[in-house]
Write an enzyme that holds these catalytic residues in place. Structure first.
Site, mmCIF file in Angstrom:
data_model
loop_
_atom_site.group_PDB
_atom_site.id
_atom_site.type_symbol
_atom_site.label_atom_id
_atom_site.label_comp_id
_atom_site.label_asym_id
_atom_site.label_seq_id
_atom_site.Cartn_x
_atom_site.Cartn_y
_atom_site.Cartn_z
ATOM 1 N N ASN A 1 0.883 -1.167 0.000
ATOM 2 C CA ASN A 1 0.000 0.000 0.000
ATOM 3 C C ASN A 1 0.921 1.218 0.000
ATOM 4 O O ASN A 1 1.426 1.622 1.039
ATOM 5 C CB ASN A 1 -0.884 -0.050 1.257
ATOM 6 C CG ASN A 1 -1.800 1.156 1.374
ATOM 7 O OD1 ASN A 1 -1.800 2.024 0.498
ATOM 8 N ND2 ASN A 1 -2.553 1.224 2.451
ATOM 9 N N ARG B 1 -2.707 -2.218 -3.205
ATOM 10 C CA ARG B 1 -3.882 -1.385 -3.001
ATOM 11 C C ARG B 1 -3.760 -0.203 -3.948
ATOM 12 O O ARG B 1 -2.773 0.542 -3.890
ATOM 13 C CB ARG B 1 -3.934 -0.893 -1.551
ATOM 14 C CG ARG B 1 -5.126 -0.003 -1.288
ATOM 15 C CD ARG B 1 -5.228 0.401 0.165
ATOM 16 N NE ARG B 1 -6.342 1.319 0.354
ATOM 17 C CZ ARG B 1 -6.673 1.828 1.515
ATOM 18 N NH1 ARG B 1 -5.994 1.522 2.607
ATOM 19 N NH2 ARG B 1 -7.687 2.659 1.612
ATOM 20 N N HIS C 1 -12.287 3.081 0.413
ATOM 21 C CA HIS C 1 -12.228 2.028 1.462
ATOM 22 C C HIS C 1 -12.801 0.701 0.961
ATOM 23 O O HIS C 1 -13.298 -0.111 1.739
ATOM 24 C CB HIS C 1 -13.010 2.442 2.736
ATOM 25 C CG HIS C 1 -12.280 3.411 3.602
ATOM 26 N ND1 HIS C 1 -12.912 4.414 4.294
ATOM 27 C CD2 HIS C 1 -10.971 3.507 3.918
ATOM 28 C CE1 HIS C 1 -12.030 5.119 4.980
ATOM 29 N NE2 HIS C 1 -10.847 4.585 4.771
ATOM 30 N N ARG D 1 -9.518 15.360 8.268
ATOM 31 C CA ARG D 1 -10.327 15.827 7.124
ATOM 32 C C ARG D 1 -11.687 16.300 7.618
ATOM 33 O O ARG D 1 -12.260 15.715 8.538
ATOM 34 C CB ARG D 1 -10.532 14.692 6.116
ATOM 35 C CG ARG D 1 -9.307 14.369 5.313
ATOM 36 C CD ARG D 1 -9.499 13.135 4.462
ATOM 37 N NE ARG D 1 -8.633 12.063 4.911
ATOM 38 C CZ ARG D 1 -8.700 10.797 4.514
ATOM 39 N NH1 ARG D 1 -9.598 10.428 3.620
ATOM 40 N NH2 ARG D 1 -7.876 9.889 4.980
ATOM 41 N N GLU E 1 -7.886 -5.391 5.512
ATOM 42 C CA GLU E 1 -7.732 -5.003 4.106
ATOM 43 C C GLU E 1 -6.597 -5.756 3.412
ATOM 44 O O GLU E 1 -6.726 -6.154 2.259
ATOM 45 C CB GLU E 1 -7.499 -3.488 4.016
ATOM 46 C CG GLU E 1 -8.747 -2.704 4.385
ATOM 47 C CD GLU E 1 -8.463 -1.263 4.770
ATOM 48 O OE1 GLU E 1 -8.005 -1.038 5.914
ATOM 49 O OE2 GLU E 1 -8.687 -0.375 3.944
#
Ligand code: AMP
Length: 399
Positions: free
Chosen positions: A8, A95, A183, A244, A385
């Site tokens: 990733n 990813r 996601h 965020r 993940e």
């Protein structure tokens, strides 16, 4: 040992996990770690299957080395270290942020696929080029090593048109300014666990999955397929996050430009780095644990707003899914903060949703946390993940 490497890659970090083959359900990675601070002070940490640190070192490069060269140095350091562990790579799974409309499922990398993925860079300039760089570098160094890309956007391509479309002029919609959702590997993993945790009937009904971590989004599924999600064109829409802001009035950006003379870089920093829990807590922290432990009124306000915004998004997704059979929590906050789960679910007590306080305290496993007389099932499912990417990589390549 024949293994699988999962990567990733971001602009300043490279997270990795190594899985032994053959891959079994929920097998832990035999090695994992990350290279952080690429471009500044590059630190390489690797851990074994038990979480014991095997390596903690800094990667040095001469002053003025360009970022891209430092990213290459980081990848080389990772590959050299993996080789030193007697790991024989059978494949690499990546990813990747964006699969556009073309890639609704994981795909094996070919030169044509890579060229297509490069055309999505304008849709995700902060992530896509950095996700693709190690793919290109590995293809050059080991041309026969199979590579697979798993996309953050793929899970959300089943959303109906109205869930993917912004009320903006059609020409922008046509060029890709749509609600992509992100996601995806996390939701993919959770959707595959649902039957086992909440039962077949509820799993195939209306389920809202709250992935609450430093980045946070929420998605609704029906029949295990995504019907709506909170993240949109980028991973900035929807939930309030660690740093965020999530959804805000777009005219706030105009105000910042006109009143404060903000340029694009300052706006980006405002949206992605200075807002969310960090901004509302007055700069105290973006970390849920720190805020939960703090007595500062700003910390309490940040938490209150986080819970409120989560509840509003869940309610909106409930309408989109046509009901709420089950609510699932995942991500660092969703999996670990019983206080957050309690505060968010309190907003739904009027619907007959009730938590079991003892079950809500249990950590570290997939389980239901609702009271016996709750009208809505509530579950915690730790996400995975990397394993999901490993699973798709082995499935696609028949490893
Ligand atoms: P993630 O991005 O999924 O790794 O999640 C990171 C977030 O999870 C941070 O805000 C952490 O503070 C939060 N988190 C991790 N462990 C706990 C915990 N035990 N209690 C509350 N929040 C936690």
């Amino acid at each position: 040992m024949k293994s699988l490497l999962i990567i990733n890659a971001g602009s300043s970090s490279l997270k990795f996990a190594v899985f032994a083959l053959p891959l079994t359900q929920d097998a832990p990675s035999i090695y994992r770690g990350q290279i952080d601070g690429i471009g500044a002070n590059t630190q390489f940490v690797a851990k074994d299957i038990d979480g014991k640190t095997l390596l903690d070192t800094f990667i040095k490069s001469p002053e003025g080395t360009p970022l891209e060269a430092q990213q290459q140095l980081a990848l080389d350091a990772l590959l050299n270290w993996i080789e030193s562990q007697n790991v024989q790579l059978a494949a690499v799974g990546h990813r990747v942020l964006h699969g556009g409309k073309e890639f609704c499922a994981p795909v094996q990398i070919t030169p044509e696929v890579l060229a297509k993925l490069e055309t999505f860079i304008p849709l995700g300039p902060l992530h896509q080029p950095h996700n693709l760089r190690p793919i290109r570098a590995l293809a050059k160094k080991y041309p026969s090593l199979p590579q697979v890309a798993c996309f953050d956007t793929a899970f959300h391509r089943t959303q109906p048109w109205e869930a993917q479309t912004y009320p903006i002029p059609r020409n922008f919609t046509d060029e890709g300014v749509i609600r992509w959702g992100f996601h995806g590997s996390s939701y993919d993993y959770i959707a595959r666990q649902l039957e086992g945790v909440i039962g077949k009937e509820k799993a195939h009904g209306a389920v809202v999955i709250a992935h609450m971590g430093n980045g946070a989004s929420i998605a609704a599924t029906r029949g295990l397929k995504c019907v709506a999600t909170t993240m949109g064109f980028t991973a900035a829409e929807g939930m309030m996050m660690g740093t965020r802001c999530g959804t805000i009035d777009p005219s706030i950006i105009l105000y910042l430009v006109e009143k404060h003379g903000y340029n694009a870089a300052q706006i980006s920093s405002f949206i992605y780095k200075e807002s969310g829990l960090l901004g509302v807590s007055g700069g105290l922290s973006q970390d849920m644990r720190t805020l939960e432990a703090s007595d500062a009124p700003e910390a309490k306000e940040a938490l209150k707003l986080f819970y409120y915004r989560a509840a509003r998004e869940i309610a909106s997704l409930t309408a989109a899914a046509g009901g709420l059979d089950a609510l699932v929590f995942t991500g660092g906050i969703g999996e670990n903060s019983s206080a957050a789960r309690k505060a968010v679910t309190d907003y739904f007590s009027w619907m007959g949703l009730k938590l079991d306080p003892e079950l809500n305290k249990v950590r570290g496993k997939a389980h239901c946390i609702h009271a016996a007389d709750s009208k809505i099932a509530v579950a915690v499912i730790p996400t995975n993940e990397e394993w999901m990417i490993a699973y798709h990589t082995t499935s696609l390549l028949s490893l």
